[in-house]
Design a protein around this motif. Structure first.
Motif, PDB file in Angstrom:
ATOM      1  N   ILE A 261       4.228 -57.283 -54.399  1.00 45.87           N
ATOM      2  CA  ILE A 261       3.007 -57.046 -53.624  1.00 45.87           C
ATOM      3  C   ILE A 261       2.613 -58.287 -52.830  1.00 45.87           C
ATOM      4  O   ILE A 261       2.296 -58.216 -51.633  1.00 45.87           O
ATOM      5  CB  ILE A 261       1.863 -56.610 -54.563  1.00 45.87           C
ATOM      6  N   GLN A 262       2.650 -59.454 -53.472  1.00 48.75           N
ATOM      7  CA  GLN A 262       2.222 -60.676 -52.801  1.00 48.75           C
ATOM      8  C   GLN A 262       3.166 -61.085 -51.690  1.00 48.75           C
ATOM      9  O   GLN A 262       2.728 -61.563 -50.640  1.00 48.75           O
ATOM     10  CB  GLN A 262       2.099 -61.809 -53.832  1.00 48.75           C
ATOM     11  N   GLN A 263       4.464 -60.923 -51.877  1.00 44.70           N
ATOM     12  CA  GLN A 263       5.429 -61.420 -50.899  1.00 44.70           C
ATOM     13  C   GLN A 263       5.685 -60.430 -49.767  1.00 44.70           C
ATOM     14  O   GLN A 263       5.811 -60.830 -48.614  1.00 44.70           O
ATOM     15  CB  GLN A 263       6.737 -61.781 -51.608  1.00 44.70           C
ATOM     16  N   ILE A 264       5.767 -59.136 -50.085  1.00 43.77           N
ATOM     17  CA  ILE A 264       6.000 -58.158 -49.020  1.00 43.77           C
ATOM     18  C   ILE A 264       4.738 -57.969 -48.180  1.00 43.77           C
ATOM     19  O   ILE A 264       4.803 -57.828 -46.958  1.00 43.77           O
ATOM     20  CB  ILE A 264       6.453 -56.816 -49.627  1.00 43.77           C
ATOM     21  N   LEU A 265       3.582 -58.000 -48.838  1.00 44.43           N
ATOM     22  CA  LEU A 265       2.325 -57.793 -48.115  1.00 44.43           C
ATOM     23  C   LEU A 265       1.647 -59.108 -47.754  1.00 44.43           C
ATOM     24  O   LEU A 265       0.446 -59.146 -47.517  1.00 44.43           O
ATOM     25  CB  LEU A 265       1.377 -56.934 -48.967  1.00 44.43           C
ATOM     26  N   ALA A 266       2.420 -60.188 -47.715  1.00 45.38           N
ATOM     27  CA  ALA A 266       1.840 -61.490 -47.367  1.00 45.38           C
ATOM     28  C   ALA A 266       1.515 -61.588 -45.881  1.00 45.38           C
ATOM     29  O   ALA A 266       0.797 -62.496 -45.472  1.00 45.38           O
ATOM     30  CB  ALA A 266       2.797 -62.611 -47.764  1.00 45.38           C
ATOM     31  N   TYR A 267       2.067 -60.702 -45.074  1.00 45.27           N
ATOM     32  CA  TYR A 267       1.833 -60.724 -43.626  1.00 45.27           C
ATOM     33  C   TYR A 267       1.226 -59.377 -43.226  1.00 45.27           C
ATOM     34  O   TYR A 267       1.938 -58.472 -42.746  1.00 45.27           O
ATOM     35  CB  TYR A 267       3.129 -60.980 -42.874  1.00 45.27           C
ATOM     36  N   PRO A 268      -0.068 -59.184 -43.445  1.00 44.39           N
ATOM     37  CA  PRO A 268      -0.685 -57.870 -43.186  1.00 44.39           C
ATOM     38  C   PRO A 268      -0.622 -57.451 -41.723  1.00 44.39           C
ATOM     39  O   PRO A 268      -0.650 -56.253 -41.424  1.00 44.39           O
ATOM     40  CB  PRO A 268      -2.129 -58.076 -43.653  1.00 44.39           C
ATOM     41  N   ARG A 269      -0.524 -58.392 -40.809  1.00 47.92           N
ATOM     42  CA  ARG A 269      -0.447 -58.005 -39.389  1.00 47.92           C
ATOM     43  C   ARG A 269       0.821 -57.231 -39.085  1.00 47.92           C
ATOM     44  O   ARG A 269       0.855 -56.430 -38.152  1.00 47.92           O
ATOM     45  CB  ARG A 269      -0.525 -59.257 -38.520  1.00 47.92           C
ATOM     46  N   MET A 270       1.873 -57.463 -39.861  1.00 49.40           N
ATOM     47  CA  MET A 270       3.114 -56.726 -39.646  1.00 49.40           C
ATOM     48  C   MET A 270       2.942 -55.233 -39.959  1.00 49.40           C
ATOM     49  O   MET A 270       3.667 -54.392 -39.421  1.00 49.40           O
ATOM     50  CB  MET A 270       4.233 -57.310 -40.508  1.00 49.40           C
ATOM     51  N   LEU A 271       1.976 -54.926 -40.834  1.00 49.60           N
ATOM     52  CA  LEU A 271       1.727 -53.514 -41.130  1.00 49.60           C
ATOM     53  C   LEU A 271       1.169 -52.793 -39.903  1.00 49.60           C
ATOM     54  O   LEU A 271       1.382 -51.578 -39.739  1.00 49.60           O
ATOM     55  CB  LEU A 271       0.760 -53.394 -42.309  1.00 49.60           C
ATOM     56  N   TYR A 272       0.434 -53.503 -39.055  1.00 45.79           N
ATOM     57  CA  TYR A 272      -0.041 -52.886 -37.810  1.00 45.79           C
ATOM     58  C   TYR A 272       1.137 -52.507 -36.911  1.00 45.79           C
ATOM     59  O   TYR A 272       1.126 -51.456 -36.240  1.00 45.79           O
ATOM     60  CB  TYR A 272      -0.971 -53.849 -37.071  1.00 45.79           C
ATOM     61  N   VAL A 273       2.163 -53.354 -36.909  1.00 46.53           N
ATOM     62  CA  VAL A 273       3.359 -53.051 -36.113  1.00 46.53           C
ATOM     63  C   VAL A 273       4.048 -51.801 -36.661  1.00 46.53           C
ATOM     64  O   VAL A 273       4.502 -50.940 -35.909  1.00 46.53           O
ATOM     65  CB  VAL A 273       4.308 -54.260 -36.123  1.00 46.53           C
ATOM     66  N   VAL A 274       4.127 -51.707 -37.988  1.00 47.55           N
ATOM     67  CA  VAL A 274       4.734 -50.525 -38.610  1.00 47.55           C
ATOM     68  C   VAL A 274       3.931 -49.274 -38.265  1.00 47.55           C
ATOM     69  O   VAL A 274       4.504 -48.214 -37.942  1.00 47.55           O
ATOM     70  CB  VAL A 274       4.819 -50.724 -40.137  1.00 47.55           C
ATOM     71  N   ALA A 275       2.604 -49.361 -38.330  1.00 47.24           N
ATOM     72  CA  ALA A 275       1.764 -48.214 -37.996  1.00 47.24           C
ATOM     73  C   ALA A 275       1.968 -47.797 -36.534  1.00 47.24           C
ATOM     74  O   ALA A 275       2.052 -46.598 -36.228  1.00 47.24           O
ATOM     75  CB  ALA A 275       0.301 -48.550 -38.256  1.00 47.24           C
ATOM     76  N   ALA A 276       2.069 -48.761 -35.641  1.00 45.27           N
ATOM     77  CA  ALA A 276       2.304 -48.443 -34.224  1.00 45.27           C
ATOM     78  C   ALA A 276       3.664 -47.790 -34.044  1.00 45.27           C
ATOM     79  O   ALA A 276       3.815 -46.838 -33.251  1.00 45.27           O
ATOM     80  CB  ALA A 276       2.197 -49.709 -33.387  1.00 45.27           C
ATOM     81  N   ALA A 277       4.676 -48.257 -34.754  1.00 43.52           N
ATOM     82  CA  ALA A 277       6.011 -47.674 -34.642  1.00 43.52           C
ATOM     83  C   ALA A 277       6.023 -46.233 -35.150  1.00 43.52           C
ATOM     84  O   ALA A 277       6.652 -45.338 -34.545  1.00 43.52           O
ATOM     85  CB  ALA A 277       7.018 -48.523 -35.425  1.00 43.52           C
ATOM     86  N   LEU A 278       5.321 -45.972 -36.249  1.00 44.77           N
ATOM     87  CA  LEU A 278       5.252 -44.601 -36.764  1.00 44.77           C
ATOM     88  C   LEU A 278       4.522 -43.683 -35.788  1.00 44.77           C
ATOM     89  O   LEU A 278       4.920 -42.521 -35.579  1.00 44.77           O
ATOM     90  CB  LEU A 278       4.540 -44.597 -38.119  1.00 44.77           C
ATOM     91  N   GLY A 303      -2.965 -52.597 -44.098  1.00 43.07           N
ATOM     92  CA  GLY A 303      -2.903 -53.907 -43.449  1.00 43.07           C
ATOM     93  C   GLY A 303      -4.280 -54.524 -43.285  1.00 43.07           C
ATOM     94  O   GLY A 303      -4.479 -55.728 -43.511  1.00 43.07           O
ATOM     95  N   SER A 304      -5.270 -53.689 -42.873  1.00 40.88           N
ATOM     96  CA  SER A 304      -6.631 -54.200 -42.710  1.00 40.88           C
ATOM     97  C   SER A 304      -7.201 -54.658 -44.045  1.00 40.88           C
ATOM     98  O   SER A 304      -7.836 -55.717 -44.138  1.00 40.88           O
ATOM     99  CB  SER A 304      -7.510 -53.107 -42.098  1.00 40.88           C
ATOM    100  N   ARG A 305      -6.939 -53.847 -45.075  1.00 39.89           N
ATOM    101  CA  ARG A 305      -7.458 -54.202 -46.397  1.00 39.89           C
ATOM    102  C   ARG A 305      -6.812 -55.472 -46.928  1.00 39.89           C
ATOM    103  O   ARG A 305      -7.490 -56.339 -47.491  1.00 39.89           O
ATOM    104  CB  ARG A 305      -7.195 -53.035 -47.356  1.00 39.89           C
ATOM    105  N   MET A 306      -5.505 -55.603 -46.735  1.00 40.98           N
ATOM    106  CA  MET A 306      -4.806 -56.792 -47.201  1.00 40.98           C
ATOM    107  C   MET A 306      -5.285 -58.038 -46.457  1.00 40.98           C
ATOM    108  O   MET A 306      -5.453 -59.106 -47.045  1.00 40.98           O
ATOM    109  CB  MET A 306      -3.300 -56.610 -47.015  1.00 40.98           C
ATOM    110  N   MET A 309      -8.547 -59.002 -47.880  1.00 38.87           N
ATOM    111  CA  MET A 309      -8.374 -59.600 -49.212  1.00 38.87           C
ATOM    112  C   MET A 309      -7.858 -61.034 -49.107  1.00 38.87           C
ATOM    113  O   MET A 309      -8.273 -61.907 -49.867  1.00 38.87           O
ATOM    114  CB  MET A 309      -7.414 -58.752 -50.046  1.00 38.87           C
ATOM    115  N   LEU A 310      -6.943 -61.285 -48.149  1.00 39.25           N
ATOM    116  CA  LEU A 310      -6.442 -62.650 -47.969  1.00 39.25           C
ATOM    117  C   LEU A 310      -7.549 -63.593 -47.515  1.00 39.25           C
ATOM    118  O   LEU A 310      -7.628 -64.744 -47.961  1.00 39.25           O
ATOM    119  CB  LEU A 310      -5.289 -62.647 -46.953  1.00 39.25           C
TER     120      LEU A 310
END
Length: 678
Positions: A261-278, A303-306, A309-310
């Motif tokens: 959880i800490q290492q994969i979700l350490a870059y929450p902005r990348m989740l926005y890229v994934v959401a845009a791709a989907l 991503g917003s929540r992570m 939290m950071l």
């Protein structure tokens, strides 16, 4: 033997007995459920271990669970071929997977076995093999590191033994895992063979012995064989996954789930890229937004929540740091830090910050390193670390040098100017701001860049500001070097010398002299800028005269005589010119000798102040004559007078070298440059 130990032994014996004695279907169901729960438990434990050694029993446990599964396979095969019934668990798994189609069920079973055998088991086997090889190769280096830490005092003997034991356990563990992974591989192969035997054997028994039709026999025994294979292969798959997790798990502070959880979700902005791709996938493909948009929204929300939290975690850490600092200020131990005094401090105003700022081209830190090296070569002393910091209480262009918290020198720099020192004849074309060179107090000018070429052409010595402050700092350190040499620094020098001259050090310290007595002699030498780099000669001379006196002042005179070549060479003129010296007239020497008082605490000079003043003036007159001719003034007197004369003029003329006749190297020619008389 404890009950737990006895139960493990009984369990292993029962596993072996299961291969021989037939089991009823209800007991087989019970044991299959135990096998499944045991495999799941092992998987969860392997996911929560922080390092492989926390699950060191895993290789042995892997062998036992593999043997248990094979025993269950033998029992289930006996029931399938003899009774055509292997219990509710196997039948349930077979019906669930086959779903009325034996061919589909058999293919699914084969895919499951291929995944376990080729992907998981093969990979875990390779990782275990490489880990075992690398661990064994790294053992000598780890052992040497432990020995180095033990020799340096960083760890105790008990800690060293524990580390060595941990290294041995780690090597044994990976070696055992390398072999134990072969059990999982063999188990996967055995599962395929057992299923094929069950299908073929059951088909023959059903048709030839029980008189069943071809379709009935095929449907019945395929269902039971596939169910039996699944019941054994699902736990085997869990164990194989646990094997891969254990051998690939590196040492960590957290469990696997937290690390993921800490290492994969350490870059929450990348989740926005994934959401845009989907979202783009649903918008521009036939998949449609109805299926991709909910997942994209969940990912974006995550991503917003992570990110939130950071930010909260960062603020919480800052608050914890502030609280710790406040607690440290309130703690009684913090007062101890306030009484610490830095040996050397260099403070400067805010306008001189570019001197020390590397980003602005400042090289003061590099110059300080060179100054320390220069002092080590010239004086034989290790200068302590120089504390460099800005001070808003100083004028913008001002700097201060402190020794043990007390100011010893002060200067002022103009960073956009150069310091020009006159060669003796001033040039009217060279104009600037009048000042004095801080190191030697000579008159000088601060000139601009445009005036630099003119000054150099006129013979002026032009120096940039960093060189000015470096020269000043060097001279201050040389002048106060004796204040920086304490007992601890003296012990460090002696310990370093002991590595090459153990016999000398063992004889002198502490048998003949204490650290403090050696330190006093070294301080006397440094006070007159005599290098103590030749520590071997100094200690040998002290050892030679130890039976005659313990007086540091007298020992210093003997040591100076032993260092005559070094002292004379440091004062020698360029080329083969003779050394011009100032001497005392016989009447002055007699006057000094007559007023030397000897007490039980040592000898001291009790001279009439008026006579002392006349001696000062006469020495200064002779110095001016030599300085006018470009010669460095040096004074030479008789050995019995030297020490007392030096103490007499130390405050008035601190930079005048005073030598005795015993300190003149015979190879150096001397010439009288003046005589001091009353």
């Amino acid at each position: 033997m404890k009950a737990s130990d006895f139960s493990v032994i009984v369990g292993v014996i029962c596993i072996v007995v299961m291969m021989v004695i037939p089991l009823p279907t209800w007991l087989l169901d019970f044991l299959l459920i135990i096998n499944l729960s045991l495999s799941l438990t092992i998987l969860l434990v392997s996911m929560n271990t922080r390092e492989p050694l926390q699950f060191a029993v895993f290789p042995s446990l892997l062998l036992i669970t593999t043997l248990f599964r094979l025993a269950l396979n033998v029992s289930s095969t006996r029931l399938i071929l003899s009774q055509g019934d292997a219990g509710r668990v196997i039948e349930t798994f077979g019906n669930f997977v086959i779903g009325g189609n034996a061919v589909v069920g058999f293919i699914v079973f084969l895919i499951l076995v291929v995944i376990q055998f080729i992907v998981i088991t093969k990979g875990a086997e390779r990782v275990a093999e490489v880990a075992a090889r690398f661990t064994l190769d790294a053992m000598p280096g780890k052992q040497m590191s432990i020995d180095a830490d033990l020799n340096s005092g960083m760890i105790t003997e008990k800690e060293a033994r524990e580390r060595r034991k941990a290294i041995e356990k780690e090597a044994d563990f990976y070696g055992a895992m390398d072999g134990a992974s072969k059990f999982v591989k063999g188990d996967a192969i055995a599962a395929i063979i057992i299923v094929i035997i069950n299908v073929i054997g059951g088909f023959i028994i059903g048709v030839a012995m029980n008189g069943e039709s071809l379709s009935q026999a095929l449907q019945r025994y395929t269902l039971l064989s596939v169910g039996d294979g699944l019941v054994s292969q699902i736990p085997a798959l869990l164990i194989s996954t646990a094997t891969g997790l254990v051998v690939t798990r590196s040492a960590s502070e957290n469990h696997l789930s937290r690390d993921v959880i800490q290492q994969i979700l350490a870059y929450p902005r990348m989740l926005y890229v994934v959401a845009a791709a989907l979202s783009a996938l649903g918008l521009f493909t036939p998949i449609g937004l109805l299926k991709t948009l909910p997942i994209a929204a969940i990912v974006a929300f995550g991503g917003s929540r992570m990110q939130q939290m950071l930010q909260e975690d960062s603020l919480r850490k800052k608050e914890e740091v502030v609280q710790q600092e406040e607690a440290q200020v309130r703690s009684p131990e913090n007062v101890i830090n306030l009484i610490h005094v830095d040996p050397i401090e260099f403070e400067f105003g805010y306008a001189l910050i570019p001197l020390a700022d590397v980003n602005q081209g400042g090289d003061l830190l590099d110059r300080v390193i060179m100054i320390r090296r220069q002092c080590a070569l010239e004086l034989g002393i290790v200068i302590p670390v120089i504390r460099i910091r800005d001070n808003i209480q100083l004028r913008p262009n001002e700097y201060v040098i402190k020794i043990k918290g007390n100011e010893v020198a002060r200067g002022e720099l103009l960073l956009d100017h150069y310091l020009a020192m006159s060669p003796g004849v001033d040039d009217s074309r060279v104009v600037g701001i009048e000042t004095r060179e801080p190191a030697f107090g000579l008159p000088a000018l601060w000139i601009t860049e445009e005036m630099r070429e003119t000054a150099e052409f006129s013979g002026y010595t032009v120096v940039d500001p960093p060189s000015v402050v470096a020269t000043h700092l060097t001279e201050v350190l040389k002048r106060h070097a004796h204040e920086l040499l304490g007992r601890q620094e003296t012990k460090t020098l002696i310990d370093s010398l002991k590595e090459q001259y153990p016999a000398l050090v063992e004889e002198v310290v502490p048998n003949l002299f204490s650290i403090g007595e050696v330190q006093k002699v070294l301080v006397n030498l440094l006070r007159e800028k005599v290098s103590i780099r030749d520590l071997v000669t100094i200690l040998e001379t002290m050892a030679d005269y130890a039976s005659y006196t313990k007086d540091p002042d007298l020992l210093t005179e003997y040591v100076r005589a032993a260092l005559s070549r070094q002292i004379t060479q440091s004062l020698k003129q360029e080329g083969d010119q003779p050394l011009r010296v100032i001497t005392l007239s016989p009447s002055v020497e007699k006057e000094i000798l007559d007023h030397i008082q000897h007490t039980e605490h040592g000898a001291y000079l009790a001279l009439d102040p008026r006579v002392s003043q006349r001696i000062y003036r006469s020495i200064q007159e002779q110095m001016q004559v030599l300085s006018a001719s470009g010669t460095q003034p040096v004074m030479v007197v008789s050995p019995s007078v030297r020490m007392h004369l030096r103490k007499l003029i130390e405050r008035v003329l601190p930079d005048l070298p005073v030598l005795s006749y015993n300190e003149i190297d015979p190879t150096i020619e001397i010439q009288s440059g003046g005589v001091v008389s009353l």
